[in-house]
Every structure is written in C-alpha cells, then in structure tokens.
Design a protein around this motif. Sequence first.
Motif, PDB file in Angstrom:
ATOM      1  N   LYS A  28       0.847  -1.203   0.000  1.00 37.06           N
ATOM      2  CA  LYS A  28       0.000   0.000   0.000  1.00 37.06           C
ATOM      3  C   LYS A  28       0.876   1.244   0.000  1.00 37.06           C
ATOM      4  O   LYS A  28       2.026   1.202   0.451  1.00 37.06           O
ATOM      5  CB  LYS A  28      -0.846   0.049   1.290  1.00 37.06           C
ATOM      6  CG  LYS A  28      -1.691  -1.181   1.532  1.00 37.06           C
ATOM      7  CD  LYS A  28      -3.109  -0.938   1.140  1.00 37.06           C
ATOM      8  CE  LYS A  28      -3.965  -2.160   1.411  1.00 37.06           C
ATOM      9  NZ  LYS A  28      -5.119  -2.216   0.551  1.00 37.06           N
ATOM     10  N   VAL A  29       0.289   2.355  -0.439  1.00 41.18           N
ATOM     11  CA  VAL A  29       0.875   3.668  -0.206  1.00 41.18           C
ATOM     12  C   VAL A  29      -0.105   4.448   0.666  1.00 41.18           C
ATOM     13  O   VAL A  29      -1.308   4.175   0.620  1.00 41.18           O
ATOM     14  CB  VAL A  29       1.148   4.432  -1.527  1.00 41.18           C
ATOM     15  CG1 VAL A  29       2.220   3.745  -2.342  1.00 41.18           C
ATOM     16  CG2 VAL A  29      -0.119   4.632  -2.352  1.00 41.18           C
ATOM     17  N   GLU A  61       0.802   3.585   7.439  1.00 39.56           N
ATOM     18  CA  GLU A  61      -0.446   4.133   7.979  1.00 39.56           C
ATOM     19  C   GLU A  61      -0.369   5.664   8.004  1.00 39.56           C
ATOM     20  O   GLU A  61       0.397   6.261   8.754  1.00 39.56           O
ATOM     21  CB  GLU A  61      -0.816   3.589   9.370  1.00 39.56           C
ATOM     22  CG  GLU A  61      -1.069   2.093   9.391  1.00 39.56           C
ATOM     23  CD  GLU A  61      -2.172   1.651   8.422  1.00 39.56           C
ATOM     24  OE1 GLU A  61      -3.180   2.360   8.290  1.00 39.56           O
ATOM     25  OE2 GLU A  61      -2.006   0.602   7.790  1.00 39.56           O
TER      26      GLU A  61
END
Length: 214
Positions: free
Chosen positions: A53-54, A66
């Motif tokens: 994820k980014v 996060e």
Amino acid sequence: MPDLALFYFPAACSHVTVCALEEAGLDYDLKLVNLAKMEQTGADYLKVNPLGKVPALLIDGDLLTENVAIIAYIDALKPAAKLLPSDGSPRGRAEAIRGLSFCSATLHPQVRGILNPHRLTEGEPEPVRAMSIKLASKSFAYAEARIAEHGWWLGEWSIIDAYLQWALSVAVKGGFDTTPFPHLADHLQRLNQRPSIQRANEIARQARVTLGLE
Ligand SMILES: N[C@@H](CCC(=O)N[C@@H](CS)C(=O)NCC(=O)O)C(=O)O
C-alpha cells in the motif's frame, strides 16, 4: 533531520502525506508507485512495504506505514508547522487525532466502496457501491455541518482539511453527488488557496504526467 522517502501515487491517500510534507517544509524523496499498473503488488515494492500500500515513508531507511501515523510523525518533526494544531491538552490532541482517524478509518473505506466497489466483494459490486454511498452521505453530512459551523475542521486550518477533501475527491470520481454539501465546496476553494496545497497539487499533476496518466 532524518532522511525521508515517500512512496506515493497521486490519486491515493498518499496525496495527503505530500500535503503534510509540503506544509511542514521538509526535504524528502518522492518515489512513484504506479497503482494503475498494480506496481504495489510487485516483488520490488513488497520488499519496501509488505502491505503493498501507499503511503509508505522510509525514515533513515526504516519503514513507517499508515497515514495517520505518518502524519502524526511529520507533525512531531515540525510542530511549528501546526499540521495538527491543539491547545496541548490531552483533549485537544485527541480532537486532532480524532479528525485524522475519521478521514482514514471512516471516510476512506466508504469512498473506496463508491469508486472501487469491485475490490470489496467477489459478488455484485453495485450493492456495495449503493451501501457505500449511503454510509458516505452520513459521514459527509457530518463533515458539512462541522465545516459550516467552524470554517475548518478544527476551527483553524489543519491537515485534516486536506484529508477530508481528498476523501471527497475520491467519492466525486465515483459519481457521488455533492450538491447537498455547499460548505464542503467552499471549503475546497479555500483549501486550494494554500501554497502548500498548490505545490502538492502540482506534484500530483507532474506525477500523473510521468506515469502517463494525463
Ligand atoms: N490504512 C492505510 C490505507 C492505505 C491504502 O489503502 N492505500 C491505498 C491507496 S489510497 C493503496 O495503496 N491501495 C493499493 C492496494 O490496495 O492494492 C493508510 O491509511 O495508510
């Protein structure tokens, strides 16, 4: 100051991270991850961030993920930038974290359900989209009332205002009707007058060009 590298895609919530870094005036390397080509699932990126994820921020080579944590970290590095202004009381600090969490934990999944419902179900996407619109409508009605009353989320500008508008922009791309939210439309105009936001928008535009998205 630590060495910072941000892994980023312009349409993703990592745009808010860039707004935070620009507002704080920190030096950082921007590393593009092309979510449109699923680069986040490739072995090279999974070595950086196993979550795929980014945003992901490397701090002297050490991974922080996060967005809420990353923004709180940037705020702690540069408190004078007042990304999360508070009176310093436990309640004041909690109010700022509350706004960030509302954007990240409440709005973000709802607007993704509007734009990308097929990613949240193996069945028919349309019921997911319809339910996401219903849930997001309640959340944005809450935000609309808050902005109508206070002007900015916390009564003065904070990074929460950029996060809120990023979430709304995702919903709009998914066809969400914003006519019930005139104060959020005005809020966007005021937000876009801020130099850090203008720089972040230009960084996003250049990234889209580099990635062949415009
Ligand atoms: N809880 C995470 C969510 C991060 C997230 O979902 N990022 C999205 C872009 S907005 C992403 O990288 N999606 C790629 C994927 O899920 O494959 C945060 O707030 O940082």
